[in-house]
Structures are given as structure tokens and as C-alpha cells.
Design an enzyme around this catalytic site. Structure first.
Site, PDB file in Angstrom:
ATOM      1  N   ASP A   7       9.035 -19.913  48.992  1.00 11.41           N
ATOM      2  CA  ASP A   7       8.340 -18.900  48.482  1.00 11.41           C
ATOM      3  C   ASP A   7       6.806 -19.587  48.459  1.00 11.41           C
ATOM      4  OD1 ASP A   7       7.270 -16.309  47.674  1.00 11.41           O
ATOM      5  OD2 ASP A   7       7.387 -16.973  45.539  1.00 11.41           O
ATOM      6  N   SER A   8       5.561 -18.606  48.278  1.00 15.23           N
ATOM      7  CA  SER A   8       4.408 -18.903  48.158  1.00 15.23           C
ATOM      8  C   SER A   8       4.382 -19.628  46.510  1.00 15.23           C
ATOM      9  CB  SER A   8       3.734 -18.000  48.109  1.00 15.23           C
ATOM     10  OG  SER A   8       3.789 -16.986  47.287  1.00 15.23           O
ATOM     11  N   TYR A  39      -0.277 -15.718  48.528  1.00 19.06           N
ATOM     12  CA  TYR A  39      -0.488 -15.342  50.147  1.00 19.06           C
ATOM     13  C   TYR A  39      -1.003 -14.058  50.340  1.00 19.06           C
ATOM     14  CZ  TYR A  39       2.283 -19.784  51.585  1.00 19.06           C
ATOM     15  OH  TYR A  39       2.674 -21.024  51.642  1.00 19.06           O
ATOM     16  N   GLY A  40      -0.581 -13.436  49.118  1.00 16.43           N
ATOM     17  CA  GLY A  40      -0.857 -11.838  49.627  1.00 16.43           C
ATOM     18  C   GLY A  40      -2.296 -11.296  49.802  1.00 16.43           C
ATOM     19  N   CYS A  70      10.211 -14.598  50.560  1.00 22.50           N
ATOM     20  CA  CYS A  70       8.827 -14.468  50.359  1.00 22.50           C
ATOM     21  C   CYS A  70       8.471 -13.090  51.280  1.00 22.50           C
ATOM     22  CB  CYS A  70       7.701 -15.425  50.561  1.00 22.50           C
ATOM     23  SG  CYS A  70       5.814 -15.076  50.487  1.00 22.50           S
ATOM     24  N   ASN A  71       8.151 -11.968  50.561  1.00 19.82           N
ATOM     25  CA  ASN A  71       8.083 -10.904  51.754  1.00 19.82           C
ATOM     26  C   ASN A  71       6.949 -10.967  52.510  1.00 19.82           C
ATOM     27  OD1 ASN A  71      10.090  -8.541  50.688  1.00 19.82           O
ATOM     28  ND2 ASN A  71       9.684  -9.606  49.395  1.00 19.82           N
ATOM     29  N   THR A  72       5.624 -11.648  51.725  1.00 17.67           N
ATOM     30  CA  THR A  72       4.381 -11.754  52.627  1.00 17.67           C
ATOM     31  C   THR A  72       4.440 -12.552  53.731  1.00 17.67           C
ATOM     32  OG1 THR A  72       3.398 -11.508  50.382  1.00 17.67           O
ATOM     33  CG2 THR A  72       1.866 -12.250  51.877  1.00 17.67           C
ATOM     34  N   GLU A 162       2.095 -16.186  38.146  1.00 14.24           N
ATOM     35  CA  GLU A 162       1.995 -17.634  38.528  1.00 14.24           C
ATOM     36  C   GLU A 162       1.211 -18.388  37.581  1.00 14.24           C
ATOM     37  OE1 GLU A 162       2.745 -19.758  41.189  1.00 14.24           O
ATOM     38  OE2 GLU A 162       4.275 -18.061  41.847  1.00 14.24           O
ATOM     39  N   CYS A 194       8.399  -7.629  46.666  1.00  9.55           N
ATOM     40  CA  CYS A 194       7.738  -9.038  46.652  1.00  9.55           C
ATOM     41  C   CYS A 194       8.676  -9.716  45.472  1.00  9.55           C
ATOM     42  CB  CYS A 194       6.253  -8.932  45.958  1.00  9.55           C
ATOM     43  SG  CYS A 194       5.878 -10.456  45.221  1.00  9.55           S
ATOM     44  N   THR A 195       9.070 -11.055  45.915  1.00  9.56           N
ATOM     45  CA  THR A 195      10.163 -11.416  45.151  1.00  9.56           C
ATOM     46  C   THR A 195       9.599 -12.077  43.940  1.00  9.56           C
ATOM     47  OG1 THR A 195       9.510 -13.793  46.533  1.00  9.56           O
ATOM     48  CG2 THR A 195      11.294 -12.425  47.070  1.00  9.56           C
ATOM     49  N   HIS A 196       8.432 -11.903  43.520  1.00 13.00           N
ATOM     50  CA  HIS A 196       7.766 -12.276  42.020  1.00 13.00           C
ATOM     51  C   HIS A 196       8.022 -11.076  41.317  1.00 13.00           C
ATOM     52  CE1 HIS A 196       5.418 -15.373  43.929  1.00 13.00           C
ATOM     53  NE2 HIS A 196       4.989 -15.706  42.794  1.00 13.00           N
TER      54      HIS A 196
HETATM   55  N1  DGL Z   1       6.817 -13.684  46.528  1.00  9.89           N
HETATM   56  C1  DGL Z   1       5.773 -13.542  47.454  1.00  9.89           C
HETATM   57  C2  DGL Z   1       6.242 -12.278  48.137  1.00  9.89           C
HETATM   58  O1  DGL Z   1       7.406 -11.960  48.114  1.00  9.89           O
HETATM   59  C3  DGL Z   1       4.528 -13.452  46.742  1.00  9.89           C
HETATM   60  C4  DGL Z   1       3.461 -13.369  47.532  1.00  9.89           C
HETATM   61  C5  DGL Z   1       1.975 -13.999  47.397  1.00  9.89           C
HETATM   62  O2  DGL Z   1       2.059 -15.090  47.263  1.00  9.89           O
HETATM   63  O3  DGL Z   1       1.284 -13.203  47.092  1.00  9.89           O
HETATM   64  O4  DGL Z   1       5.561 -11.412  48.665  1.00  9.89           O
END
Ligand code: DGL
Length: 270
Positions: A7-8, A39-40, A70-72, A162, A194-196
Site C-alpha cells: 500500500d502507499s 498516491y491519490g 491499494c485501490n489507487t 497517515e 480505498c484501503t485506508h
Molecule cells: N490505501 C490507498 C488506496 O486504497 C490510498 C491511496 C493514497 O495513498 O492516496 O487507494
């Protein structure tokens, strides 16, 4: 034997936790690119470069299979990676498909033509890059017809998580839910794309109301990984050690991770 989870930043820990509970004997290598999160708000080339670099590090740590939790990265980089970059003896898989299969009531890998499904109005909450990619709508269109999707780009939420600022994260989630409801007053289902966001799932549920079914990825991805490894046991790589790697400050990241998972997590420098 090790499987990589990327993940990011800290969000993929929600997936790692579910996988660790379901597959306690599989060593897991977690990579959080905390120095470069979020990353978004990055462009697709940047996300591709960062994600390939992280995956190369996980291959080096003994993983043959990496889950982009990480979906992004799944939305912006995965297809290009699979087409041009992933070595033939390795696999990199994303987190979108298990979620969409659950929403569209499909079994793993059911590639039959799109059909009508029970839900008709779906709210998608995701990062700006995931929303801009339209990857969710594309994958959904392969499997379902007649589903109206309203996407809400949730700027700021990943940064707040974060930073460990959960009060700001909660305020932002509530305002993004309000914004979504102005566009779609009565969603039947909401996707936390988003996994967050599972770290804020109670706030999403409260703001959306009890009658909205909230789908989050951790358990769906863990179940799908278990199924995959049953069919492809050789993809559990040669690594024998579980580890947590970060590009950020290991001490700071370990403290936040310990707070989120409520168990001691120790990160090392990637
Ligand atoms: N957990 C990431 C996701 O699922 C976060 C992306 C990010 O860093 O913006 O998209």
C-alpha cells in the site's frame, strides 16, 4: 513462502490483518510507501513508477505474488504493470475485482456476460486518482447492467489518517458523505474504495445511515486470496519471514500501525 501486500501507506494493514487471520501460516511481507503517500493526488506515471519499485523490493524479499492492497495503484498502474512489467514467474493482483464480485453476487472468476443485480444505486468513496481512473465503473460494467454509480473523491482523508489525525479524518468523511448524498440521496450500497477507509468504517456507516450496506475490502480480498492460493499453491514464494517495510520513518510508522491494529507492529526501513 511469502506473499507481498503493498500500500502507499497504512491502509493496506486492514487487508494484511484480515489475510493474517485467515492464513496464519503464510509469511507476509508488507510494504508501505509512507514517504510517498498519498498516491491519490499523483498522476498515473508517478503511481506506476512508485508501485513497480515497491513490487521489485517485495520480489527481492522472497514474494512471487504481490497483492496491491491499494485501490489507487490497482486503478492507475496494475493493468500497465501486468501488460509490460511483471516477470512471467511472478503475479501482481489488485483489490477491485473481489469487491465487485461481492457486489454483483458472483463467484470468483465468473466471467459470464453482465446481468441485472439487486443493487441499483451505489456510492463509491475513493481517492481522487481512483475516481478519475473510472476503473471501478469499467470493472462493474463487465459484470452488471443498470447500476447507477455516483463517485465521491475523498480528498484529504488519507493524509489525515497517515498523520494519525482521526478527528480531521472523521470531519472529512462526514463532509464527503454529505457531498455524495447531495448527488445521490438514497444509495443502497456504499463501496469503501480505498484501503485506508475501513479505519473509518463506523463513521461512514453512521453518516450514511444503518440501511446502507457498506462494502469494504479487507475480508473480501483475504477470502479471494485464500481461494487463489488453494488453486495456485506454487505462488506462495520462497520467502520464509514475515516483515513490515516502509520508505517512511520506521519508528513513526510502527507507532501508528500499532495504534491501528492494536497489536505490536515493527517496521524496518525498506
Ligand atoms: N490505501 C490507498 C488506496 O486504497 C490510498 C491511496 C493514497 O495513498 O492516496 O487507494
Amino acid at each position: 513462502m511469502a506473499v507481498g501486500i503493498f500500500d502507499s501507506g497504512l491502509g493496506g494493514l486492514t487487508v494484511l490483518d484480515a489475510v493474517a487471520k485467515r492464513l496464519p501460516d503464510v509469511p507476509l511481507v508488507y510494504f508501505g510507501d509512507n514517504a510517498n503517500a498519498p498516491y491519490g493526488v499523483r498522476d498515473a506515471d508517478d503511481i506506476y513508477d512508485l508501485t513497480t519499485k515497491a513490487c521489485a523490493r517485495m520480489f527481492e524479499a522472497g514474494c512471487d505474488l504481490v497483492i496491491l492492497a491499494c485501490n489507487t495503484a490497482s486503478a492507475a498502474a496494475l493493468r500497465r504493470m501486468q501488460e509490460n512489467w511483471v516477470p512471467t514467474d511472478k503475479r501482481v493482483l489488485g483489490v477491485f475485482v473481489p469487491l465487485i464480485e461481492a457486489l454483483t453476487e458472483r463467484q470468483w472468476g465468473d466471467n459470464s456476460p453482465p446481468r441485472e443485480v439487486a443493487v441499483k444505486h451505489v456510492a463509491l468513496f475513493a481517492t481522487p486518482a481512483t475516481v478519475a481512473s473510472r476503473a471501478f465503473q469499467r470493472e462493474l460494467a463487465f459484470r452488471a447492467i443498470g447500476v447507477d454509480v455516483e463517485a465521491q473523491a475523498c480528498g484529504g482523508v488519507v493524509d489525515a489518517i497517515e498523520e494519525g489525525d482521526m478527528i480531521l479524518a472523521e470531519a472529512l468523511v462526514r463532509s464527503h458523505v454529505d457531498a455524495l448524498k447531495r448527488k445521490m440521496p438514497k444509495p443502497e450500497a456504499a463501496i469503501l474504495g480505498c484501503t485506508h477507509y475501513p479505519l473509518m468504517d463506523e463513521v461512514f456507516q453512521d453518516a450514511l445511515g444503518a440501511d446502507v450496506a457498506v462494502y469494504s475490502q479487507a475480508n473480501l480480498v483475504a477470502a479471494s486470496l485464500e481461494d487463489y492460493l488453494k488453486r495456485r499453491p506454487e505462488m506462495i514464494g520462497p520467502g520464509t519471514e514475515s516483515m513490515f517495510l516502509t520508505t517512511g520513518d520506521p519508528m513513526k510508522v510502527s507507532n501508528r500501525a500499532t495504534q491501528f491494529l492494536r497489536r505490536k507492529i515493527t517496521f524496518a526501513a525498506a
